[in-house]
Design an enzyme around this catalytic site. Structure first.
Site, short mmCIF file in Angstrom:
data_model
loop_
_atom_site.label_atom_id
_atom_site.label_comp_id
_atom_site.label_asym_id
_atom_site.label_seq_id
_atom_site.Cartn_x
_atom_site.Cartn_y
_atom_site.Cartn_z
N SER A 149 0.83 -1.19 0.00
CA SER A 149 0.00 0.00 0.00
C SER A 149 0.88 1.26 0.00
CB SER A 149 -0.96 -0.03 1.20
OG SER A 149 -1.99 0.92 1.05
N ASP A 272 -9.02 -6.03 -5.22
CA ASP A 272 -8.72 -4.85 -4.42
C ASP A 272 -9.78 -3.77 -4.65
OD1 ASP A 272 -7.67 -2.61 -3.15
OD2 ASP A 272 -5.61 -2.97 -3.83
N HIS A 301 -7.10 -5.85 -0.71
CA HIS A 301 -6.03 -4.86 -0.69
C HIS A 301 -4.82 -5.27 0.15
CE1 HIS A 301 -4.21 -0.93 -1.06
NE2 HIS A 301 -4.20 -0.76 0.25
#
Length: 333
Positions: A149, A272, A301
């Protein structure tokens, strides 16, 4: 050592909610760590240490999980996402370690469990400098740097600034196209602190769990994961560190992507809901000069939480590829 076959192609989430009374947690962790039920999180939390890291005029007792053994091969260094901690790696870390990799899980400055009572700057530049000094003092070898991320932006920023410290990159559901500015003069501190208050709240953190994961996860597990995800927010300096980061400017690495020289593995959860996998499959893959992409089906995610076996397998293969090429090159000399 765990073979690729043993790690398997069909991953499972270790959702142990049995409290182990033998866990001895570091005294510096918030007392709420004792309320966590997830056995993997408890085991990793028990291994968190603080190491002194000097950068600029500051010295921070910096939190991380150190490897049990050191190898001749490149260490794997795990970062985490925005406003998170090394506990993100509670399921994948032990798999990498059992596979024989020298594995570190490092808290990014301003987040995690470091001692920030004497608050340093938590800007992008400070986060970069802090990570470099930690690497220089303790890791000391070119590493395989793993960023999920927003941690992918941290990794790209670091790898382009200190290429000698990074042998390879692994970017997981990378948040690297969010543009920031050098500072945020129009953002009032009052508004920033209000945002921090909302971000810390249990309802928001609980809601994020619904967005981040594709797999149907039991309610009791989601509640426990919410407590794990906000544990570091319970330090009295957390709001100040977050606001300092927000006021000083956020990561803006889109112009640095094409400067990445290291071989890069992109991992992306096909489902995601936070960042479209088109950004990884199309844009990021095309902009990185030397990258390969692997998608994980039925995954959201945070693959290293939702599909730890698949992520560990991909990282292990990526590291073994580098080791094989090194041996092949040496044999030709």
């Amino acid at each position: 050592m765990i073979s690729l076959t043993a790690m398997g192609a069909t991953p499972t989430i270790q959702r142990g909610l049995t409290v182990c009374c033998s866990d001895a947690f570091p005294s510096f962790l918030p007392k709420q760590v004792h309320h966590i039920k997830d056995s993997s999180a408890r085991k990793l939390a028990a291994r968190i240490e603080r190491l002194p890291v000097s950068f600029g005029e500051d010295c921070v007792m910096s939190s991380c999980v150190k490897p049990l053994v050191h190898r001749e091969t490149s260490p794997v260094v795990l970062l985490h996402g925005f406003d998170s901690s090394c506990l993100e790696w509670r399921y994948t870390y032990p798999l990498l370690e059992e596979a024989g990799l020298e594995t570190w899980a490092v808290d990014v400055l301003g987040w995690g469990f470091s001692n920030l009572e004497r608050l340093p700057s938590c800007s992008v530049a400070s986060k970069r400098d802090h990570l470099f000094q930690l690497w220089k003092s303790y890791i000391k070898k070119p590493m395989v740097l793993v960023g999920p991320s927003l941690g992918a932006a941290v990794a790209i920023d670091f790898a382009t600034s200190y290429p000698e410290a990074v042998e390879r990159l692994v970017l997981i559901d990378a948040s690297v196209y969010t543009e920031g500015t050098e500072n945020q003069p129009t953002l009032s501190k009052m508004l920033a602190y209000f945002g921090a208050f909302i971000l810390k709240s249990f309802p928001l953190r609980f809601y994020v769990n619904f967005l981040c994961f594709f797999t149907d996860i039991p309610l009791s597990t989601k509640l426990d994961w919410t407590n794990i995800g906000r544990l570091h927010c319970l330090f009295p300096w957390w709001e100040d560190a977050l606001v300092d980061f927000m006021m000083s400017g956020v990561y803006n690495v889109s112009a640095q992507i094409e400067q990445v020289k290291q071989r890069t593995l992109i991992i992306w959860g096909e489902e995601d809901q936070i960042i479209s996998n088109k950004l990884g499959v199309v844009r990021l893959h095309s902009e990185l000069p030397n990258a390969v992409i692997r998608q994980i089906s039925d995954c959201g995610h945070i693959p290293h939480v939702e599909r730890p076996s698949s992520v560990a397998k991909l990282i292990l293969e990526f590291v073994q590829e580098a080791n094989y090429k090194e041996v092949e090159y040496t044999s030709q000399l």
